[in-house]
Scaffold this motif. Sequence first.
Motif, PDB file in Angstrom:
ATOM      1  N   ILE A  61       0.526  -0.823  -0.057  1.00 36.15           N
ATOM      2  CA  ILE A  61       0.150   0.058  -0.203  1.00 36.15           C
ATOM      3  C   ILE A  61       0.573   1.404  -0.040  1.00 36.15           C
ATOM      4  N   SER A  62      -0.032   2.265  -0.629  1.00 37.37           N
ATOM      5  CA  SER A  62       1.225   3.550  -0.720  1.00 37.37           C
ATOM      6  C   SER A  62      -0.447   4.645  -0.795  1.00 37.37           C
ATOM      7  N   VAL A  63       0.501   6.140   0.086  1.00 34.43           N
ATOM      8  CA  VAL A  63      -0.510   7.226  -0.118  1.00 34.43           C
ATOM      9  C   VAL A  63       0.640   8.002  -0.379  1.00 34.43           C
ATOM     10  N   LYS A  64       0.097   8.592  -1.178  1.00 34.55           N
ATOM     11  CA  LYS A  64       1.104   9.645  -2.133  1.00 34.55           C
ATOM     12  C   LYS A  64       0.670  11.259  -3.040  1.00 34.55           C
ATOM     13  N   ASN A  65       1.494  11.949  -2.803  1.00 34.96           N
ATOM     14  CA  ASN A  65       0.905  13.766  -3.155  1.00 34.96           C
ATOM     15  C   ASN A  65       0.418  13.626  -4.869  1.00 34.96           C
ATOM     16  N   CYS A  66      -0.508  14.818  -5.031  1.00 35.15           N
ATOM     17  CA  CYS A  66      -0.711  14.535  -6.407  1.00 35.15           C
ATOM     18  C   CYS A  66      -0.562  16.511  -6.210  1.00 35.15           C
ATOM     19  N   PHE A  67       0.150  17.223  -6.535  1.00 31.20           N
ATOM     20  CA  PHE A  67       0.176  18.046  -7.281  1.00 31.20           C
ATOM     21  C   PHE A  67      -1.119  18.886  -7.542  1.00 31.20           C
ATOM     22  N   ARG A  68      -1.844  19.614  -7.035  1.00 31.39           N
ATOM     23  CA  ARG A  68      -3.274  20.090  -8.003  1.00 31.39           C
ATOM     24  C   ARG A  68      -3.181  20.225  -9.208  1.00 31.39           C
ATOM     25  N   LEU A  69      -1.781  21.131  -9.658  1.00 31.92           N
ATOM     26  CA  LEU A  69      -1.823  22.019 -11.252  1.00 31.92           C
ATOM     27  C   LEU A  69      -1.825  20.508 -11.796  1.00 31.92           C
ATOM     28  N   ASN A  70      -1.017  19.431 -11.554  1.00 37.06           N
ATOM     29  CA  ASN A  70      -1.316  18.167 -11.930  1.00 37.06           C
ATOM     30  C   ASN A  70      -2.041  17.030 -11.867  1.00 37.06           C
ATOM     31  N   SER A  71      -3.429  17.278 -11.223  1.00 36.81           N
ATOM     32  CA  SER A  71      -4.590  16.627 -10.508  1.00 36.81           C
ATOM     33  C   SER A  71      -5.416  15.644 -11.900  1.00 36.81           C
ATOM     34  N   LYS A  72      -5.584  16.141 -12.705  1.00 36.86           N
ATOM     35  CA  LYS A  72      -5.646  15.538 -13.986  1.00 36.86           C
ATOM     36  C   LYS A  72      -5.627  15.159 -14.952  1.00 36.86           C
ATOM     37  N   ASN A  73      -4.245  14.351 -14.400  1.00 39.53           N
ATOM     38  CA  ASN A  73      -3.379  13.521 -15.189  1.00 39.53           C
ATOM     39  C   ASN A  73      -3.642  13.377 -14.650  1.00 39.53           C
ATOM     40  N   LEU A 103     -10.374  15.366   1.119  1.00 39.90           N
ATOM     41  CA  LEU A 103     -11.074  16.017   0.973  1.00 39.90           C
ATOM     42  C   LEU A 103     -11.247  17.366   0.549  1.00 39.90           C
ATOM     43  N   GLY A 104      -9.963  17.853  -0.204  1.00 42.57           N
ATOM     44  CA  GLY A 104     -10.414  19.260  -0.519  1.00 42.57           C
ATOM     45  C   GLY A 104     -10.161  20.084   0.171  1.00 42.57           C
ATOM     46  N   ASN A 105      -9.157  19.847   1.516  1.00 42.43           N
ATOM     47  CA  ASN A 105      -9.115  20.943   2.638  1.00 42.43           C
ATOM     48  C   ASN A 105      -7.538  21.351   2.151  1.00 42.43           C
ATOM     49  N   SER A 106      -6.474  20.755   1.474  1.00 39.37           N
ATOM     50  CA  SER A 106      -5.441  21.192   1.029  1.00 39.37           C
ATOM     51  C   SER A 106      -5.189  22.295  -0.515  1.00 39.37           C
ATOM     52  N   TYR A 107      -4.317  23.132  -0.787  1.00 40.24           N
ATOM     53  CA  TYR A 107      -4.867  24.426  -2.012  1.00 40.24           C
ATOM     54  C   TYR A 107      -3.692  23.318  -2.922  1.00 40.24           C
TER      55      TYR A 107
END
Length: 739
Positions: A61-73, A103-107
């Motif tokens: 398992i893994s928990v991984k970040n995704c930059f919002r600007l790249n979230s459509k990828n 849940l969208g709380n990180s900008y």
Amino acid sequence: MVGLPKRFVRIFAYGLGIFSFLGILLVIANNKQIIEINDYLPEYLIPNFFQPPADSYIIDISVKNCFRLNSKNPACGIPSRWEGMYGAFPGSNWVKVDKDLTLGNSYLNKLYFNYKTLSHKDAMENFNRRDNLKVVTDIAMFSPSDRSIKGNKDNIPKKILDEIKSGGVFDEEALEFYSNFNVQGELYKEDSHKHKASEANKEYEKEMLAKQAEEQIAQEKENKQEEAQKDAKEQEVGEEIIEEEGEWKDEGKKEDPKKEDSSKEDPKKEDPVIAKEPSEGDSKKPSLDLELVEGSKKKRKVETDNTDLDVTYIIPTKDELEAKGWTYKSHGVWVKYESYKNKRAITGIDVLFGKEVVDPRPNWNLVKGEVKDIKSKLPARFSFRRGPKLDYKSKDFQKTLKVDKDGKFKILQVADLHFSTGFGKCRDPVPESSAKGCKADSRTLKFLEKVLSIEKPDLVVLTGDQIFGDAAPDSESALFKALNPFIKRKIPFAVTMGNHDDEGSLKRSEIMSLSANLPYSLSALGPDEVAGVGNYIVNVQGNKSKHSAILLYLLDTHKYSPNPKVNPGYDWIKESQLKFLEREYATMKPSIEAYKDKHLDMAFFHIPIPEYRNLKDQPFIGEHREGITAPKYNTGARNILGQLGVKVVSVGHDHANDYCLEDIKDKDDVNHENKMWLCYGGGSGEGGYGGYGGYVRRLRVFDLDTSKGEIKSWKRLESDPDNKIDEQILVTGGEVVNF
């Protein structure tokens, strides 16, 4: 010639017995995964009971970040295929749970949970040393309450410590714990989780403690009753801490010289100091007195109990955790790796949210604790499944609806729960003084559970707005909370869609699909060619026959007008839906006509039809507190329902209306042949609006009796659920009652 057939039968019987015995052994060996039948037979020759326990294993398992600007990828937030257990092993893939843990709380970022799967087939074909194949078999998460465990600097979940801790008076793990003390009973001057004793000390104490344990258990059995009769208040567990001169240090109590003297008279009692954490609620347990006397060394004494090790936690080292299979990942999440052969392999993981979160699916396990270090007010939690996906449409999770031996059947209508992912905000609670600290969903559930216990319905019909979309950033968690009361009680339920259900994280079809694919759900998406989702019928059979005794029509009333300039307000029932009802009726008509008693028909949906406005000069029972928000455009749904034999329609949507209106199609018809009751369920959820003069939440019940052709109805208030209100007979002899 005569003996030949007997010999043949005997040989055949022996052969059959041996073959059966070998077959049983083969099944057991396959189930225990000692052998893999798949290795020796082609797949099409393997019976179902030889199939592997799951289609795939979860190996990491893994928990991984995704930059919002790249979230459509689509690949954003997913580890590379080379990361995780076994790297880019053939057949292994990362699966992203498409839910932002914040849940969208990180900008700046989104945070995603991923799990890596390995198909059973690829594992068997490509893994050279199967005995070394490790899979994820358990998940543990750190809870804030775990910080209270003494010495737990590494934030190890209590679940893991419970697994590793002593299971009895003195087992191997307890002995390992006691090796942290030297032979004088003094604790080594290191961090508790790094204590290392010499091998000589370990062997000495193991021998001494094993002997002492035997003596203590025997003494405990002999003296337990006698000691329990003494002053219980003087026997509190864990209150005595040793002073250097060997005297009791009793917090909040005076020293007991009698105990000290008695201990001196019995120098045979020996034991090292036991470092332990007293548990709540154990203060009155009988205790054992332990001492250690080593030559001229100072005497140490502690009061404990042979059951106290249940609250003593050994803080293990990293090596000890890994030896037990536990590995820390990130964000407070731990996983356990074990051999795939133990059949505990996790095959599915879901992410749910909220303090009140539940997972009503029978083969899913909600993990205690929450994901750490995420910027969200709603905690994220994991739920996992072991083994294959269960078929909730099978007979194990479905009930055939039948009237009872007297022809009776009870329906509870639940309208407008308005559940949230979190606690939910109470809107217009009654009394107003109850607004402070009010948790909408908790309060609604309490009311609902009370009515379920009182009424014990045969079926629950939910008429829309189970979810208050704007307050449900994770709709799955809100829906599970709403439907859990019926699933855990094994009550069949049917869901219709409201205008707010799909305003959260899931689309309308996804919400309906999720509702339909749960245990005891009779819900269905309905035909694709029919407008909307959730157009279907529910059939209730006779008690001793399969003929239709009761037929319920459920429809999707959609949301807002597709042409608000011409027809403002809400949408309407479409022609394709009415044609669908006519087809279903035609299919069921032979079964309806074959039923020996009076057949009864009802319809349920969310938004009222225009005829609900016909209050002038027509009788109704109940409250009319707010405007009727029916669509402006009338497609004739009321007429079609009347032609199909429907005598009662019940809806939700307008929370503060709960009346039943006797509507007559043609007032000039002296026989009033086409009469119909148009009812409201009344808003039940504290998360939806109330107001309108202090409207108390309520639930409506329909009691059907096919032997009399009768439909009764009443309501129960949240303020007084034990008593019925507005009890009335709507139909008798199969016909609408003249008011």
